[in-house]
Design a protein around this motif. Structure first.
Motif, PDB file in Angstrom:
ATOM      1  N   ASP A  30       0.852  -1.183   0.000  1.00 14.13           N
ATOM      2  CA  ASP A  30       0.000   0.000   0.000  1.00 14.13           C
ATOM      3  C   ASP A  30       0.892   1.238   0.000  1.00 14.13           C
ATOM      4  N   TYR A  31       0.270   2.411  -0.002  1.00 13.36           N
ATOM      5  CA  TYR A  31       1.074   3.637  -0.057  1.00 13.36           C
ATOM      6  C   TYR A  31       0.453   4.753   0.770  1.00 13.36           C
ATOM      7  N   ILE A  32       1.315   5.707   1.106  1.00 12.55           N
ATOM      8  CA  ILE A  32       0.921   6.891   1.859  1.00 12.55           C
ATOM      9  C   ILE A  32       1.325   8.116   1.052  1.00 12.55           C
ATOM     10  N   CYS A  33       0.417   9.071   0.939  1.00  9.42           N
ATOM     11  CA  CYS A  33       0.730  10.321   0.258  1.00  9.42           C
ATOM     12  C   CYS A  33       1.103  11.385   1.291  1.00  9.42           C
ATOM     13  N   VAL A  34       2.079  12.192   0.950  1.00  8.65           N
ATOM     14  CA  VAL A  34       2.496  13.310   1.788  1.00  8.65           C
ATOM     15  C   VAL A  34       1.926  14.558   1.119  1.00  8.65           C
ATOM     16  N   ALA A  35       0.751  14.982   1.586  1.00 12.90           N
ATOM     17  CA  ALA A  35      -0.041  15.981   0.869  1.00 12.90           C
ATOM     18  C   ALA A  35       0.334  17.413   1.225  1.00 12.90           C
ATOM     19  N   ASP A  36       1.044  18.058   0.303  1.00 15.83           N
ATOM     20  CA  ASP A  36       1.374  19.472   0.464  1.00 15.83           C
ATOM     21  C   ASP A  36       0.388  20.310  -0.336  1.00 15.83           C
ATOM     22  N   GLY A  37       0.683  21.600  -0.496  1.00 14.10           N
ATOM     23  CA  GLY A  37      -0.213  22.474  -1.232  1.00 14.10           C
ATOM     24  C   GLY A  37      -0.370  22.094  -2.686  1.00 14.10           C
ATOM     25  N   VAL A  38       0.694  21.572  -3.290  1.00 13.56           N
ATOM     26  CA  VAL A  38       0.644  21.163  -4.691  1.00 13.56           C
ATOM     27  C   VAL A  38      -0.345  20.016  -4.872  1.00 13.56           C
ATOM     28  N   ILE A  39      -0.247  19.009  -4.020  1.00 12.59           N
ATOM     29  CA  ILE A  39      -1.151  17.860  -4.104  1.00 12.59           C
ATOM     30  C   ILE A  39      -2.588  18.297  -3.843  1.00 12.59           C
ATOM     31  N   LEU A  40      -2.791  19.150  -2.845  1.00 11.99           N
ATOM     32  CA  LEU A  40      -4.130  19.653  -2.546  1.00 11.99           C
ATOM     33  C   LEU A  40      -4.723  20.354  -3.766  1.00 11.99           C
ATOM     34  N   ASN A  41      -3.913  21.172  -4.425  1.00 11.00           N
ATOM     35  CA  ASN A  41      -4.361  21.917  -5.594  1.00 11.00           C
ATOM     36  C   ASN A  41      -4.680  21.001  -6.766  1.00 11.00           C
ATOM     37  N   VAL A  42      -3.747  20.127  -7.121  1.00  8.32           N
ATOM     38  CA  VAL A  42      -3.927  19.258  -8.287  1.00  8.32           C
ATOM     39  C   VAL A  42      -5.070  18.271  -8.058  1.00  8.32           C
ATOM     40  N   ALA A  43      -5.161  17.723  -6.856  1.00  2.70           N
ATOM     41  CA  ALA A  43      -6.205  16.739  -6.553  1.00  2.70           C
ATOM     42  C   ALA A  43      -7.596  17.341  -6.681  1.00  2.70           C
ATOM     43  N   ASN A  44      -7.728  18.617  -6.349  1.00  2.68           N
ATOM     44  CA  ASN A  44      -9.034  19.259  -6.441  1.00  2.68           C
ATOM     45  C   ASN A  44      -9.311  19.854  -7.820  1.00  2.68           C
ATOM     46  N   ARG A  45      -8.379  19.685  -8.722  1.00  2.94           N
ATOM     47  CA  ARG A  45      -8.584  20.064 -10.115  1.00  2.94           C
ATOM     48  C   ARG A  45      -8.735  18.838 -11.011  1.00  2.94           C
ATOM     49  N   ASN A  46      -8.262  17.690 -10.527  1.00  2.00           N
ATOM     50  CA  ASN A  46      -8.237  16.482 -11.336  1.00  2.00           C
ATOM     51  C   ASN A  46      -8.831  15.322 -10.531  1.00  2.00           C
ATOM     52  N   SER A  47     -10.025  14.894 -10.907  1.00  2.00           N
ATOM     53  CA  SER A  47     -10.723  13.860 -10.135  1.00  2.00           C
ATOM     54  C   SER A  47      -9.991  12.522 -10.151  1.00  2.00           C
ATOM     55  N   ASN A  48      -9.316  12.200 -11.244  1.00  2.00           N
ATOM     56  CA  ASN A  48      -8.562  10.940 -11.312  1.00  2.00           C
ATOM     57  C   ASN A  48      -7.389  10.951 -10.345  1.00  2.00           C
ATOM     58  N   TYR A  49      -6.727  12.083 -10.271  1.00  2.00           N
ATOM     59  CA  TYR A  49      -5.601  12.212  -9.333  1.00  2.00           C
ATOM     60  C   TYR A  49      -6.098  12.183  -7.889  1.00  2.00           C
ATOM     61  N   LEU A  50      -7.254  12.785  -7.633  1.00  2.00           N
ATOM     62  CA  LEU A  50      -7.845  12.750  -6.290  1.00  2.00           C
ATOM     63  C   LEU A  50      -8.111  11.307  -5.865  1.00  2.00           C
ATOM     64  N   LYS A  51      -8.586  10.485  -6.783  1.00  2.00           N
ATOM     65  CA  LYS A  51      -8.821   9.069  -6.485  1.00  2.00           C
ATOM     66  C   LYS A  51      -7.522   8.369  -6.129  1.00  2.00           C
ATOM     67  N   ILE A  52      -6.440   8.729  -6.799  1.00  2.00           N
ATOM     68  CA  ILE A  52      -5.135   8.136  -6.504  1.00  2.00           C
ATOM     69  C   ILE A  52      -4.667   8.557  -5.109  1.00  2.00           C
ATOM     70  N   VAL A  53      -4.768   9.844  -4.816  1.00  2.00           N
ATOM     71  CA  VAL A  53      -4.339  10.360  -3.504  1.00  2.00           C
ATOM     72  C   VAL A  53      -5.126   9.697  -2.382  1.00  2.00           C
ATOM     73  N   ASN A  54      -6.424   9.519  -2.578  1.00  2.00           N
ATOM     74  CA  ASN A  54      -7.268   8.902  -1.551  1.00  2.00           C
ATOM     75  C   ASN A  54      -7.337   7.383  -1.675  1.00  2.00           C
ATOM     76  N   GLY A  55      -6.609   6.824  -2.630  1.00  2.00           N
ATOM     77  CA  GLY A  55      -6.645   5.377  -2.841  1.00  2.00           C
ATOM     78  C   GLY A  55      -5.633   4.601  -2.030  1.00  2.00           C
ATOM     79  N   GLY A  56      -4.777   5.317  -1.306  1.00  2.00           N
ATOM     80  CA  GLY A  56      -3.791   4.663  -0.460  1.00  2.00           C
ATOM     81  C   GLY A  56      -4.300   4.491   0.968  1.00  2.00           C
ATOM     82  N   MET A  57      -3.392   4.283   1.907  1.00  2.00           N
ATOM     83  CA  MET A  57      -3.772   4.107   3.304  1.00  2.00           C
ATOM     84  C   MET A  57      -4.397   5.379   3.866  1.00  2.00           C
TER      85      MET A  57
END
Length: 250
Positions: A30-57
């Protein structure tokens, strides 16, 4: 875990360590994301990327501003747990065999030399440079074989966001076990050969972004401008979410 700004965060540092230990004992990856401002921004602009970020532990909160936003909106107090901290916490724990993947050979060599001061076991661990290519073009089956042969418990990945999170999601199906953690620029910070992290006084006053802009202006100004464009809409959505939760409780 708590969901804020559409990201599944784990703010409890002790629980983060417990969950990692439990996952290492499982015959699953499994994996853990280290969510900084960049990840927060991109994830809320790209639904597929948001699924990846929330698809880990879960994600840990690498942004010093997200806890401030949560306090303003919800009145709840959380602390930042940045990539540099979790990286060094796990290194110093001396509990796991690890593999370090990404960046250049020079950076990896400097990183290994500096980590030896914290954990002598690092001497026998693998530091693997990944070739420069698009995230879809990596040989994930081959990389997984190297990790399995190494018997690593923790797989550190430094490719930069959003590439490293996509990399973990694509590598996960090929792995039998282990916890992947993507730590962005952390290898550079601790290598002694590249960009250093901001001084503590800047970190304390939430000015680390200014240090990053000064060091990498072309890259960081673009990133920060995109975050600023996204933030007002994201903030309003979270306010609406709060009011809906309050009405549901009533």
């Amino acid at each position: 875990m708590q969901t804020y700004f559409n990201i599944r965060y784990e703010f409890d540092k002790e629980l983060v360590g417990t969950r990692i230990a439990q996952q290492v004992t499982k015959k699953e990856a499994d994996y853990i994301c280290v969510a900084d401002g960049v990840i927060l921004n991109v994830a809320n602009r790209n639904s597929n990327y948001l699924k990846i970020v929330n698809g880990g532990m879960f994600s840990i909160c690498d942004s010093s501003y997200v806890p401030l936003y949560i306090r303003w909106i919800y009145g709840k107090r959380y602390e930042q747990y940045c990539g540099s901290q979790i990286f060094m916490d796990i290194i110093r724990s001396k509990k796991y065999r690890m593999i370090f993947m990404g960046t250049s050979q020079a950076t990896l060599k400097g990183l290994q030399n500096n980590l030896l001061k914290e954990n002598i076991d690092v001497k026998s661990m693998t530091f693997l440079e990944l070739p420069y290519r698009t995230v879809e073009d990596f040989d994930y089956a081959g990389i997984a074989k190297e990790i399995e042969a190494d018997n690593a418990d923790i797989i550190w990945i430094a490719l930069g966001a959003p590439k490293q999170e996509i990399f973990m999601s694509l590598l996960k199906p090929h792995l039998k076990r282990g916890v992947m953690i993507a730590v962005g620029a952390v290898f550079k910070f601790y290598s002694g050969t590249d960009t250093k992290r901001a001084p503590q006084w800047m970190i304390k006053w939430h000015l680390e972004f200014a240090h990053r802009i000064f060091k990498e202006p072309k890259k960081q100004i673009k990133r920060c401008s995109m975050i600023l464009l996204t933030l007002p809409k994201l903030f309003m959505k979270e306010m609406i979410c709060k009011h809906r939760k309050e009405r549901y409780v009533e």
